[in-house]
Design a protein around this motif. Structure first.
Motif, PDB file in Angstrom:
ATOM      1  N   GLY A 234       0.809  -1.207   0.000  1.00 49.16           N
ATOM      2  CA  GLY A 234       0.000   0.000   0.000  1.00 49.16           C
ATOM      3  C   GLY A 234       0.840   1.253   0.000  1.00 49.16           C
ATOM      4  O   GLY A 234       1.744   1.422  -0.807  1.00 49.16           O
ATOM      5  N   GLN A 235       0.575   2.125   0.952  1.00 47.91           N
ATOM      6  CA  GLN A 235       1.245   3.415   0.998  1.00 47.91           C
ATOM      7  C   GLN A 235       2.427   3.451   1.972  1.00 47.91           C
ATOM      8  O   GLN A 235       3.001   4.506   2.204  1.00 47.91           O
ATOM      9  N   LYS A 236       2.813   2.308   2.522  1.00 51.42           N
ATOM     10  CA  LYS A 236       4.033   2.229   3.326  1.00 51.42           C
ATOM     11  C   LYS A 236       5.230   2.460   2.408  1.00 51.42           C
ATOM     12  O   LYS A 236       5.260   1.968   1.283  1.00 51.42           O
ATOM     13  N   ASP A 237       6.218   3.167   2.910  1.00 50.85           N
ATOM     14  CA  ASP A 237       7.350   3.539   2.067  1.00 50.85           C
ATOM     15  C   ASP A 237       8.479   2.524   2.206  1.00 50.85           C
ATOM     16  O   ASP A 237       9.454   2.746   2.921  1.00 50.85           O
ATOM     17  N   ILE A 238       8.362   1.424   1.498  1.00 51.00           N
ATOM     18  CA  ILE A 238       9.318   0.327   1.557  1.00 51.00           C
ATOM     19  C   ILE A 238      10.315   0.479   0.405  1.00 51.00           C
ATOM     20  O   ILE A 238       9.919   0.661  -0.749  1.00 51.00           O
ATOM     21  N   PRO A 239      11.632   0.395   0.683  1.00 50.87           N
ATOM     22  CA  PRO A 239      12.628   0.624  -0.371  1.00 50.87           C
ATOM     23  C   PRO A 239      12.774  -0.560  -1.333  1.00 50.87           C
ATOM     24  O   PRO A 239      12.402  -1.690  -1.006  1.00 50.87           O
ATOM     25  N   LEU A 240      13.351  -0.274  -2.481  1.00 51.71           N
ATOM     26  CA  LEU A 240      13.668  -1.329  -3.440  1.00 51.71           C
ATOM     27  C   LEU A 240      14.728  -2.254  -2.863  1.00 51.71           C
ATOM     28  O   LEU A 240      15.582  -1.840  -2.088  1.00 51.71           O
ATOM     29  N   ASN A 241      14.662  -3.524  -3.259  1.00 54.85           N
ATOM     30  CA  ASN A 241      15.754  -4.447  -2.944  1.00 54.85           C
ATOM     31  C   ASN A 241      16.691  -4.515  -4.160  1.00 54.85           C
ATOM     32  O   ASN A 241      16.490  -3.805  -5.158  1.00 54.85           O
ATOM     33  N   ALA A 242      17.709  -5.350  -4.088  1.00 56.81           N
ATOM     34  CA  ALA A 242      18.694  -5.429  -5.179  1.00 56.81           C
ATOM     35  C   ALA A 242      18.037  -5.829  -6.496  1.00 56.81           C
ATOM     36  O   ALA A 242      18.360  -5.286  -7.563  1.00 56.81           O
ATOM     37  N   ASN A 243      17.099  -6.758  -6.443  1.00 57.45           N
ATOM     38  CA  ASN A 243      16.395  -7.169  -7.655  1.00 57.45           C
ATOM     39  C   ASN A 243      15.579  -6.010  -8.222  1.00 57.45           C
ATOM     40  O   ASN A 243      15.540  -5.796  -9.434  1.00 57.45           O
ATOM     41  N   GLY A 244      14.937  -5.259  -7.343  1.00 59.99           N
ATOM     42  CA  GLY A 244      14.147  -4.112  -7.778  1.00 59.99           C
ATOM     43  C   GLY A 244      14.985  -3.040  -8.439  1.00 59.99           C
ATOM     44  O   GLY A 244      14.566  -2.414  -9.430  1.00 59.99           O
ATOM     45  N   ARG A 245      16.177  -2.816  -7.922  1.00 57.75           N
ATOM     46  CA  ARG A 245      17.073  -1.833  -8.541  1.00 57.75           C
ATOM     47  C   ARG A 245      17.496  -2.302  -9.939  1.00 57.75           C
ATOM     48  O   ARG A 245      17.552  -1.502 -10.880  1.00 57.75           O
ATOM     49  N   ARG A 246      17.767  -3.599 -10.074  1.00 61.46           N
ATOM     50  CA  ARG A 246      18.114  -4.152 -11.385  1.00 61.46           C
ATOM     51  C   ARG A 246      16.942  -4.006 -12.365  1.00 61.46           C
ATOM     52  O   ARG A 246      17.121  -3.619 -13.526  1.00 61.46           O
ATOM     53  N   GLN A 247      15.721  -4.308 -11.889  1.00 62.39           N
ATOM     54  CA  GLN A 247      14.533  -4.191 -12.742  1.00 62.39           C
ATOM     55  C   GLN A 247      14.345  -2.761 -13.245  1.00 62.39           C
ATOM     56  O   GLN A 247      14.019  -2.535 -14.411  1.00 62.39           O
ATOM     57  N   ALA A 248      14.555  -1.790 -12.352  1.00 56.70           N
ATOM     58  CA  ALA A 248      14.390  -0.384 -12.728  1.00 56.70           C
ATOM     59  C   ALA A 248      15.378  -0.003 -13.832  1.00 56.70           C
ATOM     60  O   ALA A 248      15.010   0.653 -14.819  1.00 56.70           O
ATOM     61  N   THR A 249      16.616  -0.412 -13.685  1.00 60.93           N
ATOM     62  CA  THR A 249      17.636  -0.110 -14.689  1.00 60.93           C
ATOM     63  C   THR A 249      17.297  -0.777 -16.019  1.00 60.93           C
ATOM     64  O   THR A 249      17.399  -0.153 -17.088  1.00 60.93           O
ATOM     65  N   GLU A 250      16.880  -2.032 -15.972  1.00 62.61           N
ATOM     66  CA  GLU A 250      16.521  -2.738 -17.212  1.00 62.61           C
ATOM     67  C   GLU A 250      15.336  -2.087 -17.910  1.00 62.61           C
ATOM     68  O   GLU A 250      15.306  -1.989 -19.142  1.00 62.61           O
ATOM     69  N   ASN A 251      14.353  -1.626 -17.141  1.00 62.78           N
ATOM     70  CA  ASN A 251      13.209  -0.955 -17.758  1.00 62.78           C
ATOM     71  C   ASN A 251      13.627   0.361 -18.404  1.00 62.78           C
ATOM     72  O   ASN A 251      13.086   0.754 -19.444  1.00 62.78           O
ATOM     73  N   GLY A 252      14.600   1.046 -17.810  1.00 63.77           N
ATOM     74  CA  GLY A 252      15.133   2.246 -18.439  1.00 63.77           C
ATOM     75  C   GLY A 252      15.798   1.940 -19.770  1.00 63.77           C
ATOM     76  O   GLY A 252      15.602   2.665 -20.762  1.00 63.77           O
ATOM     77  N   ARG A 253      16.559   0.862 -19.809  1.00 63.27           N
ATOM     78  CA  ARG A 253      17.198   0.453 -21.073  1.00 63.27           C
ATOM     79  C   ARG A 253      16.146   0.084 -22.117  1.00 63.27           C
ATOM     80  O   ARG A 253      16.285   0.418 -23.305  1.00 63.27           O
ATOM     81  N   ARG A 254      15.109  -0.601 -21.676  1.00 61.46           N
ATOM     82  CA  ARG A 254      14.026  -1.002 -22.583  1.00 61.46           C
ATOM     83  C   ARG A 254      13.354   0.241 -23.183  1.00 61.46           C
ATOM     84  O   ARG A 254      13.082   0.305 -24.380  1.00 61.46           O
ATOM     85  N   LEU A 255      13.096   1.243 -22.339  1.00 55.20           N
ATOM     86  CA  LEU A 255      12.463   2.472 -22.830  1.00 55.20           C
ATOM     87  C   LEU A 255      13.388   3.243 -23.766  1.00 55.20           C
ATOM     88  O   LEU A 255      12.936   3.800 -24.767  1.00 55.20           O
ATOM     89  N   ALA A 256      14.676   3.293 -23.441  1.00 56.79           N
ATOM     90  CA  ALA A 256      15.626   3.992 -24.309  1.00 56.79           C
ATOM     91  C   ALA A 256      15.631   3.373 -25.701  1.00 56.79           C
ATOM     92  O   ALA A 256      15.653   4.084 -26.716  1.00 56.79           O
ATOM     93  N   GLU A 257      15.584   2.051 -25.754  1.00 58.72           N
ATOM     94  CA  GLU A 257      15.565   1.352 -27.041  1.00 58.72           C
ATOM     95  C   GLU A 257      14.262   1.612 -27.786  1.00 58.72           C
ATOM     96  O   GLU A 257      14.250   1.827 -28.995  1.00 58.72           O
ATOM     97  N   GLU A 258      13.161   1.610 -27.064  1.00 61.38           N
ATOM     98  CA  GLU A 258      11.838   1.823 -27.660  1.00 61.38           C
ATOM     99  C   GLU A 258      11.680   3.244 -28.204  1.00 61.38           C
ATOM    100  O   GLU A 258      11.129   3.434 -29.285  1.00 61.38           O
ATOM    101  N   LEU A 259      12.158   4.240 -27.462  1.00 65.95           N
ATOM    102  CA  LEU A 259      11.862   5.637 -27.792  1.00 65.95           C
ATOM    103  C   LEU A 259      12.940   6.334 -28.604  1.00 65.95           C
ATOM    104  O   LEU A 259      12.640   7.290 -29.322  1.00 65.95           O
ATOM    105  N   GLY A 260      14.185   5.898 -28.464  1.00 64.92           N
ATOM    106  CA  GLY A 260      15.269   6.535 -29.217  1.00 64.92           C
ATOM    107  C   GLY A 260      15.307   8.036 -29.005  1.00 64.92           C
ATOM    108  O   GLY A 260      15.195   8.530 -27.884  1.00 64.92           O
ATOM    109  N   ASP A 261      15.408   8.786 -30.103  1.00 66.28           N
ATOM    110  CA  ASP A 261      15.536  10.245 -30.042  1.00 66.28           C
ATOM    111  C   ASP A 261      14.235  10.951 -29.665  1.00 66.28           C
ATOM    112  O   ASP A 261      14.255  12.153 -29.402  1.00 66.28           O
ATOM    113  N   THR A 262      13.111  10.253 -29.640  1.00 62.63           N
ATOM    114  CA  THR A 262      11.833  10.913 -29.336  1.00 62.63           C
ATOM    115  C   THR A 262      11.634  11.151 -27.844  1.00 62.63           C
ATOM    116  O   THR A 262      10.655  11.782 -27.452  1.00 62.63           O
ATOM    117  N   VAL A 263      12.554  10.677 -27.008  1.00 60.45           N
ATOM    118  CA  VAL A 263      12.378  10.764 -25.562  1.00 60.45           C
ATOM    119  C   VAL A 263      12.209  12.201 -25.073  1.00 60.45           C
ATOM    120  O   VAL A 263      11.530  12.453 -24.084  1.00 60.45           O
TER     121      VAL A 263
END
Length: 196
Positions: free
Chosen positions: A21-50
């Motif tokens: 819910g609204q408890k402020d629980i931090p990312l774990n190591a896997n979550g940090r990796r997922q965030a970085t991978e999603n950024g790479r995925r978006l960079a590939e998808e959007l290219g120069d249109t970002v």
């Protein structure tokens, strides 16, 4: 109007099946990796249109860290984004921090009531919300989006989007799996929703 939605990366509570819910629980190591991978995925998808995209996140720590890691992976300033309180996760009230099996032992009647009508169920406790109440917030946010947007939010927010834009039934929307290692592409004008 394109919106790319990312659920925050995994936390220890996600891994344990705890209602966060609204408890402020931090990312774990896997979550940090997922965030970085999603950024790479978006960079590939959007290219120069970002540069045409607005970046917005829920103000909770786990979504902010996800956004900052995502933006860094895209080669952008990690801190240049805004937050919107309408994107905060569903409040589970007094149930936050518990697992469903734990609640089943303590209050089986309430857990059964939730199972029978999950979309409309309001957990006990001050400020608790149902998915229906949450969808009012999400709907207001969706109508305010006026340019292509990348959004980092929560599982409940994504479920509401599937209901509001994808036309999924209440039961389908609130029971769907919302992965933390994928990006959701939404075409608001076409009513199209799908995972990258």
């Amino acid at each position: 109007m394109l919106i790319y939605m990312v659920r925050h990366g995994q936390t220890d509570w996600n891994a344990e099946g705890r209602l966060q819910g609204q408890k402020d629980i931090p990312l774990n190591a896997n979550g940090r990796r997922q965030a970085t991978e999603n950024g790479r995925r978006l960079a590939e998808e959007l290219g120069d249109t970002v540069s045409a995209f607005d970046f917005v996140a829920s103000p909770l720590g786990r979504t902010r860290e996800t956004m900052e890691r995502l933006r860094a992976a895209m080669g952008l300033d990690p801190t240049t984004y805004r937050t919107d309180t309408r994107l905060v996760e569903l409040s589970f009230g007094d149930w936050e921090g518990s697992t469903i099996p734990e609640l089943q032992r303590v209050t089986p009647d309430r857990v059964e009531a939730r199972a029978l009508s999950k979309w409309d169920f309001i957990p006990p406790g001050r400020d608790a919300e149902s998915y229906e109440i949450l969808s009012w917030r999400v709907g207001a946010w969706l109508t305010s989006v006026d340019r292509p947007t990348i959004c980092v939010s929560h599982g409940g927010i994504v479920r509401s989007v599937f209901r509001l834009i994808g036309g999924w039934s209440e039961d389908e929307a609130c029971d769907m799996n919302v992965p933390q290692d994928r990006v959701l592409k939404i075409d608001r004008d076409e009513g199209a929703v799908g995972w990258l």
